[in-house]
Design an enzyme around this catalytic site. Structure first.
Site, PDB file in Angstrom:
ATOM      1  CG  HIS A  49      41.173  43.271  43.837  1.00  0.00           C
ATOM      2  ND1 HIS A  49      40.852  43.488  45.156  1.00  0.00           N
ATOM      3  CD2 HIS A  49      40.166  43.815  43.108  1.00  0.00           C
ATOM      4  CE1 HIS A  49      39.686  44.122  45.229  1.00  0.00           C
ATOM      5  NE2 HIS A  49      39.261  44.340  44.004  1.00  0.00           N
TER       6      HIS A  49
ATOM      7  CG  ASN B 190      37.962  50.109  42.526  1.00  0.00           C
ATOM      8  OD1 ASN B 190      38.242  50.996  41.721  1.00  0.00           O
ATOM      9  ND2 ASN B 190      37.072  49.171  42.266  1.00  0.00           N
TER      10      ASN B 190
ATOM     11  CG  HIS C 271      38.879  45.346  38.916  1.00  0.00           C
ATOM     12  ND1 HIS C 271      37.798  44.524  39.087  1.00  0.00           N
ATOM     13  CD2 HIS C 271      39.037  46.001  40.094  1.00  0.00           C
ATOM     14  CE1 HIS C 271      37.309  44.678  40.309  1.00  0.00           C
ATOM     15  NE2 HIS C 271      38.048  45.571  40.937  1.00  0.00           N
TER      16      HIS C 271
ATOM     17  CG  ASP D 241      35.231  39.846  39.041  1.00  0.00           C
ATOM     18  OD1 ASP D 241      35.858  40.783  39.553  1.00  0.00           O
ATOM     19  OD2 ASP D 241      34.073  39.518  39.403  1.00  0.00           O
ATOM     20  CB  ILE D 242      32.959  35.246  41.091  1.00  0.00           C
ATOM     21  CG1 ILE D 242      32.126  33.985  41.215  1.00  0.00           C
ATOM     22  CG2 ILE D 242      32.407  36.341  41.980  1.00  0.00           C
ATOM     23  CD1 ILE D 242      32.178  33.354  42.605  1.00  0.00           C
TER      24      ILE D 242
END
Ligand code: AMP
Ligand code: ZN
Length: 135
Positions: free
Chosen positions: A98, A85, A100, A29-30
């Site tokens: 996606h 989410n 997490h 993750d950025i």
């Protein structure tokens, strides 16, 4: 359609790739909640879990399980959150499915609180029945 995760998952935009197969790419993750925060992203566009096929949903969570173990090993974290989410109200900001994987440390200040909804046992059971009928 201009979808950043379509471009990342399909390699049009470079990413730090942890894992890749024909259907998925797993990246870092950025803007991580903690160091080691990863995302499991399908290559085919699906906005959310409702749009993702059952086959890809099953594959996504198997990959998430494997990545969670790797994240735990690499970061030596105390715990791991696996989150997904759906919808803006639920915190979704990128509208391409996606999962997490977030390493958690005793010392971190990541906030993931569910609060406490006040409901009597009859309401809880009635909603359970309504959900059951909706399956
Ligand atoms: P969500 O709020 O569940 O939609 O999560 C979106 C996640 O995608 C956030 O944690 C972002 O930090 C992450 N993100 C957004 N853009 C990028 C990107 N270009 N590369 C990697 N992660 C990204
Ligand atoms: Zn997409």
């Amino acid at each position: 359609m201009d979808c950043i995760f379509c471009k990342i998952a399909n390699g049009e935009i470079p990413s730090t790739t942890i894992y890749e197969d024909g259907d998925f790419r797993v990246i870092t993750d950025i803007n991580p909640a903690n160091l080691g925060h990863c995302l499991v992203i399908p290559k085919a566009h699906a906005a959310n879990v409702y749009e993702l096929s059952e086959e890809l949903t099953a594959k996504a969570f198997v990959i998430a399980k494997k990545v969670a173990a790797a994240v735990k090993k690499a970061t030596e974290c105390d715990g791991v959150n696996i989150l997904q989410n759906n919808g803006e109200t639920a915190g979704q900001t990128v509208f391409h499915f996606h999962i997490h994987i977030i390493p958690r440390l005793k010392s971190d200040d990541v906030k993931l609180s569910f609060g406490s909804f006040k409901a009597d046992s009859e309401s809880i059971a009635a909603m359970g029945e309504k959900i059951k009928k909706s399956l």
